[in-house]
Design a protein around this motif. Structure first.
Motif, PDB file in Angstrom:
ATOM      1  N   CYS A  36       0.809  -1.222   0.000  1.00  0.00           N
ATOM      2  CA  CYS A  36       0.000   0.000   0.000  1.00  0.00           C
ATOM      3  C   CYS A  36       0.839   1.267   0.000  1.00  0.00           C
ATOM      4  CB  CYS A  36      -0.925   0.009   1.234  1.00  0.00           C
ATOM      5  SG  CYS A  36      -2.144  -1.322   1.204  1.00  0.00           S
ATOM      6  N   SER A  37       2.195   1.150  -0.203  1.00  0.00           N
ATOM      7  CA  SER A  37       3.023   2.357  -0.206  1.00  0.00           C
ATOM      8  C   SER A  37       2.656   3.233  -1.395  1.00  0.00           C
ATOM      9  CB  SER A  37       4.506   1.974  -0.265  1.00  0.00           C
ATOM     10  OG  SER A  37       4.769   1.283  -1.464  1.00  0.00           O
ATOM     11  N   LYS A  38       2.798   4.511  -1.267  1.00  0.00           N
ATOM     12  CA  LYS A  38       2.376   5.484  -2.275  1.00  0.00           C
ATOM     13  C   LYS A  38       3.288   5.441  -3.500  1.00  0.00           C
ATOM     14  CE  LYS A  38       1.112  10.317  -2.867  1.00  0.00           C
ATOM     15  NZ  LYS A  38       1.049  11.644  -2.222  1.00  0.00           N
ATOM     16  N   ASP A  39       2.715   5.319  -4.756  1.00  0.00           N
ATOM     17  CA  ASP A  39       3.455   5.321  -6.024  1.00  0.00           C
ATOM     18  C   ASP A  39       3.592   6.755  -6.496  1.00  0.00           C
ATOM     19  OD1 ASP A  39       4.564   4.946  -8.484  1.00  0.00           O
ATOM     20  OD2 ASP A  39       3.068   3.495  -9.192  1.00  0.00           O
ATOM     21  N   LEU A  40       4.843   7.249  -6.511  1.00  0.00           N
ATOM     22  CA  LEU A  40       5.093   8.643  -6.879  1.00  0.00           C
ATOM     23  C   LEU A  40       5.460   8.818  -8.345  1.00  0.00           C
ATOM     24  CD1 LEU A  40       7.155   9.721  -3.747  1.00  0.00           C
ATOM     25  CD2 LEU A  40       4.712  10.033  -4.189  1.00  0.00           C
ATOM     26  N   GLY A  41       5.434   7.700  -9.178  1.00  0.00           N
ATOM     27  CA  GLY A  41       5.788   7.788 -10.604  1.00  0.00           C
ATOM     28  C   GLY A  41       4.761   8.566 -11.404  1.00  0.00           C
ATOM     29  N   ASN A  42       5.224   9.097 -12.641  1.00  0.00           N
ATOM     30  CA  ASN A  42       4.350   9.868 -13.516  1.00  0.00           C
ATOM     31  C   ASN A  42       3.911   8.990 -14.680  1.00  0.00           C
ATOM     32  OD1 ASN A  42       3.036  11.703 -15.056  1.00  0.00           O
ATOM     33  ND2 ASN A  42       4.825  12.990 -15.503  1.00  0.00           N
ATOM     34  N   TYR A  43       2.699   8.653 -14.757  1.00  0.00           N
ATOM     35  CA  TYR A  43       2.162   7.780 -15.807  1.00  0.00           C
ATOM     36  C   TYR A  43       1.304   8.538 -16.805  1.00  0.00           C
ATOM     37  CZ  TYR A  43       3.927   3.909 -13.086  1.00  0.00           C
ATOM     38  OH  TYR A  43       4.742   3.041 -12.426  1.00  0.00           O
ATOM     39  N   ASP A  44       1.649   9.823 -17.041  1.00  0.00           N
ATOM     40  CA  ASP A  44       0.931  10.659 -18.005  1.00  0.00           C
ATOM     41  C   ASP A  44       1.655  10.533 -19.365  1.00  0.00           C
ATOM     42  OD1 ASP A  44      -0.708  12.391 -19.229  1.00  0.00           O
ATOM     43  OD2 ASP A  44       0.171  14.211 -18.339  1.00  0.00           O
ATOM     44  N   TYR A  45       1.414   9.422 -20.142  1.00  0.00           N
ATOM     45  CA  TYR A  45       2.122   9.118 -21.379  1.00  0.00           C
ATOM     46  C   TYR A  45       1.634   9.983 -22.537  1.00  0.00           C
ATOM     47  CZ  TYR A  45       3.811   4.936 -19.020  1.00  0.00           C
ATOM     48  OH  TYR A  45       4.413   4.065 -18.158  1.00  0.00           O
ATOM     49  N   HIS A  46       2.618  10.289 -23.509  1.00  0.00           N
ATOM     50  CA  HIS A  46       2.294  11.025 -24.734  1.00  0.00           C
ATOM     51  C   HIS A  46       2.966  10.322 -25.910  1.00  0.00           C
ATOM     52  CE1 HIS A  46       0.541  14.489 -22.667  1.00  0.00           C
ATOM     53  NE2 HIS A  46       1.556  14.406 -21.802  1.00  0.00           N
ATOM     54  N   ASP A  47       2.287  10.217 -27.072  1.00  0.00           N
ATOM     55  CA  ASP A  47       2.888   9.657 -28.278  1.00  0.00           C
ATOM     56  C   ASP A  47       3.937  10.613 -28.832  1.00  0.00           C
ATOM     57  OD1 ASP A  47       1.401   7.351 -28.240  1.00  0.00           O
ATOM     58  OD2 ASP A  47      -0.215   8.190 -29.490  1.00  0.00           O
ATOM     59  N   VAL A  48       5.085  10.046 -29.324  1.00  0.00           N
ATOM     60  CA  VAL A  48       6.161  10.832 -29.924  1.00  0.00           C
ATOM     61  C   VAL A  48       5.985  10.834 -31.444  1.00  0.00           C
ATOM     62  CG1 VAL A  48       8.659  11.005 -30.261  1.00  0.00           C
ATOM     63  CG2 VAL A  48       7.745  10.319 -28.043  1.00  0.00           C
ATOM     64  N   ASN A  49       6.212  11.993 -32.049  1.00  0.00           N
ATOM     65  CA  ASN A  49       6.100  12.115 -33.507  1.00  0.00           C
ATOM     66  C   ASN A  49       7.333  11.475 -34.162  1.00  0.00           C
ATOM     67  OD1 ASN A  49       5.091  12.971 -36.026  1.00  0.00           O
ATOM     68  ND2 ASN A  49       6.375  14.811 -35.960  1.00  0.00           N
ATOM     69  N   THR A  50       7.178  10.248 -34.672  1.00  0.00           N
ATOM     70  CA  THR A  50       8.282   9.539 -35.313  1.00  0.00           C
ATOM     71  C   THR A  50       8.360   9.926 -36.785  1.00  0.00           C
ATOM     72  OG1 THR A  50       7.991   7.678 -33.804  1.00  0.00           O
ATOM     73  CG2 THR A  50       9.261   7.278 -35.817  1.00  0.00           C
ATOM     74  N   LEU A  51       9.549  10.387 -37.209  1.00  0.00           N
ATOM     75  CA  LEU A  51       9.741  10.805 -38.591  1.00  0.00           C
ATOM     76  C   LEU A  51      10.255   9.641 -39.431  1.00  0.00           C
ATOM     77  CD1 LEU A  51      11.421  14.285 -38.056  1.00  0.00           C
ATOM     78  CD2 LEU A  51       9.036  13.810 -38.598  1.00  0.00           C
ATOM     79  N   ARG A  52       9.796   9.581 -40.672  1.00  0.00           N
ATOM     80  CA  ARG A  52      10.206   8.525 -41.599  1.00  0.00           C
ATOM     81  C   ARG A  52      10.691   9.167 -42.892  1.00  0.00           C
ATOM     82  NH1 ARG A  52       7.133   4.802 -45.148  1.00  0.00           N
ATOM     83  NH2 ARG A  52       8.369   2.902 -45.390  1.00  0.00           N
ATOM     84  N   ILE A  53      11.881   8.705 -43.363  1.00  0.00           N
ATOM     85  CA  ILE A  53      12.488   9.218 -44.590  1.00  0.00           C
ATOM     86  C   ILE A  53      12.317   8.168 -45.686  1.00  0.00           C
ATOM     87  CG2 ILE A  53      14.614  10.042 -45.676  1.00  0.00           C
ATOM     88  CD1 ILE A  53      15.624  10.751 -42.867  1.00  0.00           C
ATOM     89  N   THR A  54      11.640   8.519 -46.762  1.00  0.00           N
ATOM     90  CA  THR A  54      11.457   7.599 -47.889  1.00  0.00           C
ATOM     91  C   THR A  54      11.818   8.313 -49.191  1.00  0.00           C
ATOM     92  OG1 THR A  54       9.117   8.219 -48.087  1.00  0.00           O
ATOM     93  CG2 THR A  54       9.638   6.279 -46.741  1.00  0.00           C
ATOM     94  N   GLY A  55      11.819   7.542 -50.282  1.00  0.00           N
ATOM     95  CA  GLY A  55      12.128   8.116 -51.584  1.00  0.00           C
ATOM     96  C   GLY A  55      13.607   8.151 -51.895  1.00  0.00           C
TER      97      GLY A  55
END
Length: 506
Positions: A36-55
């Protein structure tokens, strides 16, 4: 805490039941507190803009991403950049292109002009998402190459006799014949031959040309050139002769390249010499009682039998001469035996030599000869046994000269075993078994002049013509056909001075 309680139990296991109950109670409380110990971690996730090089050229490593770029040409790259969140919106994206350590562009595209040096240059593209600072990179090579490494070559003669070499590159953006010079080397005057073979590097797609040039008058009348940087690998002059140099005059009349060896066959002062590893041999059959003479086009060799066998038409004595190296002597290209008893000259008396070639026919070596008397053609062969000794000489077939009766050029295809003849504007062919010549290629009626040279290689046919009535100096024209569909691909009227010889090295 749980460990401490366990120690308490271990050292007091003989105590009354009350202590045991106390232990169990304390253990339960410990696990409850831990869970029951308090969890101090941050679980506010965000998607990262992954760049792709083609051509761009793909591959797991930049060694798979090589862009061949002919010298003085421009490489243009414009990749497509997409983000997993931003899509094609590039408002928050920056670019940085580097070639050979130098930053050349900060836009989405690169234009690199190859005007500095040959060789492989390291290059890379870095695409940065300015919101996250994440960099996506693409590394590659720019391989700056000689544009004349592969192409259609023409050796011409200016009105003053000066030799000039042209190439229409097949790897360059420039769609024209261009003059090719060799650094610090003069091609002299009175050119006679350009010939060559395809040489391979590390793979079937890594190849270049080994070219041979022959000139009557030049600092180096015969030279072998590596087309990758268009530099000589072998230079032959008077000092290359293994005999008495004081009495030796090097002014070749004919030069032919061996298709399978780094060997050159040269006619000098009418005699056959073998050029190999920078040395010019003594004349073949130096003690020939007939004092033979070979004219241009009179040699018959240049195949995988040539280390053992050779033949030529002796224009002085009007004879076909068949030679071998003694087979068991072990001295390749050293022809010591001549078989005049086999090639009886009375069979072709009063006939002139047209063309000849050493061929492999029906699994055996044969020299084939095409002779002419007035409008009549005659084909002969010198046959050999399994020990490469001549056994018979005889006539194969006869016919008449096709077309207008004037032979402008002739050849024998030792791969397909076909004769070829060119008249003014038509090339004819016929099987070696007969001389039933049929039209093969006909130049357009508007083609300038008449055919003087042609060559077939790698599915292409190159034809040059000469127009003596043209008022300008560039009296020769070039035509290139695709033999797969027998169509005229390229027509270049009046583009070079008088063409002496040609070579396809694509």
């Amino acid at each position: 805490m749980a460990i401490a309680v366990w120690k308490e139990y271990y050292y007091h296991k003989s105590k009354p039941m009350k202590s045991i109950k106390l232990f169990i109670y304390s253990l339960s409380i410990s696990f409850l507190l831990l869970s029951c110990s308090k969890d101090l971690g941050n679980y506010d996730y965000h998607d990262v803009n992954t760049l792709r090089i083609t051509g761009l050229r793909e591959g797991d490593h930049n060694s798979n991403r090589i862009y061949d770029l002919p010298f003085k040409d421009t490489l243009k790259l414009a990749p497509t950049i997409t983000g997993s969140l931003s899509g094609t919106d590039l408002s928050n994206v920056t670019f940085r292109w580097k070639v050979d350590g130098e930053e050349l562009s900060t836009t989405n595209s690169l234009e690199y002009v190859a005007d500095k040096e040959y060789g492989k240059l390291n290059a890379d593209l870095a695409v940065t998402d300015t919101k996250t600072g994440i960099v996506t990179s693409y590394s590659f090579f720019i391989n700056v190459i000689n544009p004349y490494k592969l192409g259609y070559y023409v050796l011409s003669k200016r009105q003053n006799g000066e030799s000039v070499l042209y190439c229409k590159s097949t790897i360059s953006q420039r769609d024209q014949l261009e003059e090719v010079t060799i650094p610090n080397i003069s091609l002299g005057s009175n050119p006679i031959t350009i010939d060559g073979n395809r040489e391979y590097g590390n793979s079937s797609t890594d190849y270049y040309n080994r070219l041979v040039l022959g000139m009557k008058t030049a600092p180096f009348p015969v030279m072998m050139i590596d087309s990758r940087e268009f530099l000589p690998t072998l230079l032959y002059n008077k000092e290359s002769y293994v005999g008495d140099k004081d009495d030796f005059v090097l002014s070749p009349q004919d030069v032919v390249t061996d298709r399978y060896q780094d060997v050159i066959y040269m006619v000098n002062n009418g005699k056959l010499h073998i050029l190999q590893k920078g040395a010019i041999s003594l004349p073949t059959l130096g003690s020939d009682q007939l004092d033979y003479q070979i004219s241009k086009g009179g040699m018959s060799g240049g195949t995988y039998y040539s280390p053992y066998l050779f033949s030529f038409y002796d224009s002085k004595n009007k004879m076909i001469r068949a030679l071998d190296n003694g087979i068991n002597s072990g001295a390749l290209f050293t022809y010591v035996n001549v078989h005049d008893d086999i090639t009886k000259s009375n069979l072709y008396k009063d006939q002139e030599h047209v063309v000849s070639q050493l061929a492999d026919i029906e699994g055996g070596a044969k020299f084939v000869y095409l002779m002419k008397n007035a409008n009549k053609l005659f084909a002969y062969s010198v046959s050999y046994n399994d020990d490469l000794k001549p056994t018979a000489f005889g006539k194969i077939a006869e016919s008449t000269v096709p077309g207008n009766g004037i032979i402008r050029s002739a050849s024998y295809d030792s791969d397909a075993n076909y004769w070829y003849l060119a008249t003014d504007k038509v090339i004819y062919n016929a099987s070696y078994l007969g001389l039933e010549f049929q039209p093969f290629i006909t130049l357009p009626a508007s083609a300038a002049g008449y055919i003087t040279k042609y060559e077939m290689n790698q599915g292409k046919l190159m034809i040059v013509t000469f127009d003596p009535n043209y008022s300008g100096e560039k009296k020769s024209s070039v035509y290139i056909y695709d033999l797969n569909n027998m169509s005229l691909e390229i027509s270049m009227p009046h583009v070079v001075e008088e063409a002496v010889d040609i070579h396809i090295g694509i």
